[in-house]
Design a protein around this motif. Structure first.
Motif, PDB file in Angstrom:
ATOM      1  N   SER A  53       0.883  -1.213   0.043  1.00  0.00           N
ATOM      2  CA  SER A  53      -0.055  -0.085   0.141  1.00  0.00           C
ATOM      3  C   SER A  53       0.734   1.211   0.068  1.00  0.00           C
ATOM      4  O   SER A  53       0.651   2.371  -0.763  1.00  0.00           O
ATOM      5  N   VAL A  92      -5.145  -5.066  -6.078  1.00  0.00           N
ATOM      6  CA  VAL A  92      -3.461  -4.871  -5.612  1.00  0.00           C
ATOM      7  C   VAL A  92      -3.099  -5.659  -4.390  1.00  0.00           C
ATOM      8  O   VAL A  92      -2.092  -5.321  -3.903  1.00  0.00           O
ATOM      9  N   ASP A  93      -3.708  -6.515  -4.004  1.00  0.00           N
ATOM     10  CA  ASP A  93      -3.244  -7.189  -3.040  1.00  0.00           C
ATOM     11  C   ASP A  93      -3.880  -8.734  -3.461  1.00  0.00           C
ATOM     12  O   ASP A  93      -4.364  -9.110  -4.247  1.00  0.00           O
ATOM     13  N   TYR A 129      -2.600  -2.400 -16.027  1.00  0.00           N
ATOM     14  CA  TYR A 129      -3.515  -3.355 -16.078  1.00  0.00           C
ATOM     15  C   TYR A 129      -4.464  -3.609 -17.223  1.00  0.00           C
ATOM     16  O   TYR A 129      -4.837  -4.638 -17.377  1.00  0.00           O
ATOM     17  N   SER A 146      -5.335  -7.661 -12.908  1.00  0.00           N
ATOM     18  CA  SER A 146      -5.055  -7.331 -11.799  1.00  0.00           C
ATOM     19  C   SER A 146      -5.103  -8.551 -10.657  1.00  0.00           C
ATOM     20  O   SER A 146      -4.083  -8.520  -9.833  1.00  0.00           O
ATOM     21  N   HIS A 194      -1.565 -10.219  -8.647  1.00  0.00           N
ATOM     22  CA  HIS A 194      -1.473 -10.057  -7.419  1.00  0.00           C
ATOM     23  C   HIS A 194      -1.816 -11.247  -6.308  1.00  0.00           C
ATOM     24  O   HIS A 194      -1.255 -11.214  -5.117  1.00  0.00           O
ATOM     25  N   LEU A 211       2.333   1.717  -3.399  1.00  0.00           N
ATOM     26  CA  LEU A 211       1.091   2.327  -4.224  1.00  0.00           C
ATOM     27  C   LEU A 211       0.960   3.823  -4.192  1.00  0.00           C
ATOM     28  O   LEU A 211       0.864   4.656  -5.045  1.00  0.00           O
TER      29      LEU A 211
END
Length: 366
Positions: free
Chosen positions: A5, A184-185, A347, A92, A96, A8
């Protein structure tokens, strides 16, 4: 490699600085090909993502994986107008997660576009485990009333209310995601969240929001209707990211309960303005399993009436959601992106966006 995070947010700051000194535009491109049957040629093939060594070995047969409770089941609608967003969202998720081969996607499309959309997905993601279901729009067409934004009136926007009927009965749990998100996780973290007690839905709640504004004065002045919230403490939640217990949904017949509120709106009195969201609030408000806000950084598409640029909320980030009127691919194509849209661009697998991929690679966002 998963992006933290802090990285990011740091990357976003770098982008803001660069944009402020050297903003560039791109030539506008068409959202959809002239012939949708050729849509697959407009996208690059995604990288092949494989499971890590720690992942459990599940069935390679896609038909078996579709019913495997050990797999991560994700449901999304598949609309030609939002195909580019869907492809980016899937990309995405695969990028991830630690176990991409253990994910099964359930896509819901209208009958007219079913075959061509499935062909495009197979071309972009050759190893993707998925099934495309046809949504019978006649189930909901007569229940839809006009809302403040035309896009919210699409029958496919209501498919989330029918997941328990559309998906095979063997699917007992699913994550529902809108097409305008990127993850994104590791999606497995969201999948493993427990739904306690009799909770049917898990979602981030926003209790600081003015809950009353989601319904009209007619609703609040009618005690018979507004009493649905008596003895509850309802909070707003966004239906674009939900963990759903489908078995419990089927047992309680929640689809019929949602439909009953839509009938009141359509045939009796106008009790809300926002499409498919208010019926969910009426049925589940005050009975939601609260999930951390990092799993739905929403509202980045701006206001429903006037598009505006917004930034990430403070705190960790696992899922970024462009809910609202403005979509990142449209703003990027038009040469008027918001700074946050540059987090979506890496992405994007549309062939015209190679320059964005190269640009963001230089910023080490990928």
């Amino acid at each position: 490699m998963m992006m933290s995070s802090s990285r990011l947010v740091s990357s976003l700051s770098i982008i803001l600085i660069i944009i402020s000194t050297a903003f560039f535009t791109v030539e506008s491109i068409r959202l959809l090909p002239d012939s949708f049957d050729d849509a697959s040629s407009d996208f690059m093939e995604a990288p092949a993502y494989q499971n890590g060594l720690e992942c459990s070995v599940l069935a390679k047969n896609r038909l078996l994986l579709a019913c495997d409770p050990s797999a991560v089941h994700i449901a999304m609608t598949l609309d030609p107008a939002y195909l580019r967003g869907t492809v980016s969202a899937v990309h995405s998720i695969l990028k991830h997660t630690s176990c991409p081969e253990n994910i099964f996607f359930h896509f819901i499309a209208s009958g007219s576009s079913h075959g061509s959309l499935a062909k495009t997905l197979s071309s972009v993601f050759p190893s993707l485990s998925f099934k495309v279901y046809t949504f019978d729009e006649t189930m909901v067409k007569n229940l839809i009333s006009s809302s403040i934004r035309q896009a919210l009136d699409s029958p496919l926007n209501y498919a989330r209310s029918y997941l328990s009927e559309i998906l095979s009965s063997c699917v007992s749990r699913v994550i529902y995601l809108d097409s305008d998100v990127i993850v994104v996780d590791d999606i497995q973290k969201l999948w493993k969240i427990s739904l306690s007690g009799s909770r049917t839905i898990g979602a981030p709640e926003y209790c600081h929001a003015n809950f009353t504004k989601y319904f009209t004065d007619q609703f609040w002045s009618d005690r018979k209707l507004s009493s649905v919230f008596d003895s509850k403490s309802p909070c707003y939640f966004n239906t674009g990211v939900m963990v759903i217990d489908l078995d419990r949904w089927r047992e309680e017949e929640y689809t019929r309960k949602i439909e009953s509120w839509m009938k009141i709106q359509k045939e009796d009195k106008r009790i809300y303005e926002l499409g498919s969201l208010p019926p969910f609030l009426l049925v589940f408000g005050g009975e939601i399993e609260a999930i951390d806000h990092q799993w739905n950084q929403h509202g980045l598409g701006g206001d429903n009436v006037v598009s505006s640029c917004r930034s990430l909320h403070p705190g960790p980030v696992s899922l970024i959601h462009w809910s609202g009127k403005g979509k990142p691919w449209v703003r990027l194509d038009g040469g008027k992106p918001c700074p946050i849209d540059y987090l979506w661009a890496p992405y994007d697998l549309h062939k015209s966006q190679r320059q964005y991929l190269q640009y963001n690679q230089e910023l080490e966002i990928l």
